[in-house]
Motif scaffolding. Structure first.
Motif, short mmCIF file in Angstrom:
data_model
loop_
_atom_site.label_atom_id
_atom_site.label_comp_id
_atom_site.label_asym_id
_atom_site.label_seq_id
_atom_site.Cartn_x
_atom_site.Cartn_y
_atom_site.Cartn_z
N LYS A 106 9.54 -8.65 4.37
CA LYS A 106 8.17 -8.15 4.28
C LYS A 106 8.05 -6.71 4.79
O LYS A 106 7.28 -5.94 4.26
CB LYS A 106 7.23 -9.03 5.11
CG LYS A 106 7.09 -10.43 4.58
CD LYS A 106 6.06 -10.53 3.48
CE LYS A 106 5.96 -11.96 3.00
NZ LYS A 106 6.15 -12.10 1.57
N ALA A 107 8.78 -6.41 5.85
CA ALA A 107 8.55 -5.14 6.52
C ALA A 107 9.68 -4.17 6.31
O ALA A 107 9.62 -3.03 6.72
CB ALA A 107 8.36 -5.39 8.01
N ASN B 149 10.74 -2.64 3.74
CA ASN B 149 10.54 -1.59 2.77
C ASN B 149 11.74 -1.48 1.83
O ASN B 149 12.27 -0.40 1.58
CB ASN B 149 10.30 -0.26 3.49
CG ASN B 149 9.49 0.67 2.61
OD1 ASN B 149 8.95 0.25 1.59
ND2 ASN B 149 9.39 1.91 3.01
N MET B 150 12.16 -2.64 1.34
CA MET B 150 13.31 -2.66 0.46
C MET B 150 12.87 -2.34 -0.95
O MET B 150 11.75 -2.67 -1.36
CB MET B 150 13.94 -4.06 0.46
CG MET B 150 14.60 -4.42 1.76
SD MET B 150 16.00 -3.37 2.05
CE MET B 150 16.27 -3.72 3.78
N PRO B 151 13.73 -1.70 -1.71
CA PRO B 151 13.39 -1.46 -3.12
C PRO B 151 13.22 -2.78 -3.85
O PRO B 151 13.81 -3.79 -3.47
CB PRO B 151 14.59 -0.69 -3.66
CG PRO B 151 15.62 -0.71 -2.60
CD PRO B 151 14.98 -1.09 -1.32
N GLU B 152 12.39 -2.73 -4.88
CA GLU B 152 12.07 -3.93 -5.64
C GLU B 152 13.34 -4.59 -6.17
O GLU B 152 14.22 -3.93 -6.72
CB GLU B 152 11.15 -3.56 -6.82
CG GLU B 152 10.35 -4.72 -7.38
CD GLU B 152 9.34 -5.27 -6.38
OE1 GLU B 152 9.18 -6.50 -6.34
OE2 GLU B 152 8.72 -4.46 -5.64
#
Lengths: 267, 69
Positions: free
Chosen positions: A52-53, A55-58
């Motif tokens: 969730k946190a 900030n991983m690429p889709e």
């Protein structure tokens, strides 16, 4: 009840009152509870938090293997070994030196009380408190691990608790000794914690030569909880380390009583 | 993963943690306000206790109060 035990009981009550007055009786168990609950919870939710946190690429897929329930308990123990030991050593650093500095020690010791009884009462109350607090924290960790992961058998849990408790007893007895030896409370805490760090470092670096040292107890505790169904091999190094630690604890206690006899009050 | 179900479970799991931390904070605050003298400015201690969770109250209990005597 003999005179000696009566004196000891009175002194123990005094230590108990001291714990209550300084609110240690309330806040230290609460802190251990938080530490004990936090570890299983954060292990459980770590993959979710990263997802969730982070900030991983889709589309990124990270497979973080769930730690096993035994692993979580071992991690909790090492958490206690860091934060817990720090808190206990810091809150006990002035156990003798502060009483000496304020003159309370001399007030007690003008009464017909032996130096040994004075020291033993402090040591007993300290160890009772430590074992109790550790049980509260570790018990909470056990329960939460059960809720979130799976059940760890009572046997391995208790064995690791006993081994870790012995390690704690050793460091706190050293704190008592240093608090008698040194004038400053901070110095006592630093020496005791330094000793703890040194022993665990040496235990990690030279496992062959330090298998008998008290520092190895932490490793045995992790091993005990991680070995399935308590089938830990109780071989010579383990017993050697337990025996040596117990002897050192006794030596610390006797050493502090002897030191106090030599110089009951500083200035 | 069922999001709403997870959220309810999360709340039930986290609640005890938050409550204990809150208790610690309140005890530390009461102590700090009642204390005649603290080691260092009282206002700073109050801010530390409120804003640094868990470690703030611990730090106050360990170092904040002056020894009597």
């Amino acid at each position: 009840m003999s005179m000696k035990t009566r004196v000891l009981m009175t002194l123990l009550r005094k230590e108990w009152l001291e714990l209550l007055r300084s609110y240690k009786l309330i806040w230290v168990p609460l802190v251990f509870l938080v530490l004990g609950i936090m570890q299983p919870v954060s292990s459980y939710y770590m993959p979710l938090i990263i997802e969730k946190a982070g900030n991983m690429p889709e589309g990124t897929i990270i497979e973080i293997p769930m730690p096993s329930e035994e692993q979580v308990l071992a991690e909790t123990l090492s958490q206690f070994g860091l934060m817990g030991l720090l808190i206990l050593a810091l809150s006990y650093m002035g156990i003798v030196s502060a009483e000496r500095a304020s003159g309370a020690a001399s007030l007690v010791l003008v009464k017909p009380i032996s130096f040994t009884a004075y020291m033993v009462s402090k040591w007993l109350s300290m160890l009772l408190f430590t074992w109790g607090v550790l049980l509260i924290g570790y018990g909470a960790a056990w329960y939460y691990t059960w809720l979130l992961f799976d059940k760890v058998e009572l046997g391995p849990f208790l064995i690791s608790y006993l081994l870790y408790g012995l390690w704690f007893s050793f460091i706190l007895s050293a704190t008592l000794l240093f608090s008698t030896l040194l004038r400053s409370a901070a110095g006592a805490a630093c020496s005791a914690l330094g000793l703890a760090i040194l022993l665990s470092l040496l235990g990690g670096l030279l496992p062959k030569y330090m298998a008998c040292s008290p520092g190895a107890l932490t490793g045995y505790a992790y091993e005990a909880v991680q070995s399935a169904s308590g089938s830990m091999k109780a071989d010579a190094p383990l017993w050697c380390s337990i025996g040596l630690t117990a002897a050192l604890v006794a030596a610390c206690l006797m050493g502090s009583a002897a030191l106090l006899r030599r110089a009951p009050a500083i200035d | 993963m069922n999001e709403t179900l997870e959220l309810g479970r999360l709340a039930a799991i986290i609640a005890p943690l938050l409550i204990i931390q809150l208790i610690l904070m309140v005890i530390a605050l009461i102590q700090c306000i009642k204390a005649e003298e603290t080691r260092g400015p009282k206002l700073v201690w109050i801010l530390i206790i409120i804003f640094i969770n868990l470690l703030g109250p611990i730090a106050f209990f360990l170092f904040g109060r002056r020894q009597r005597g």
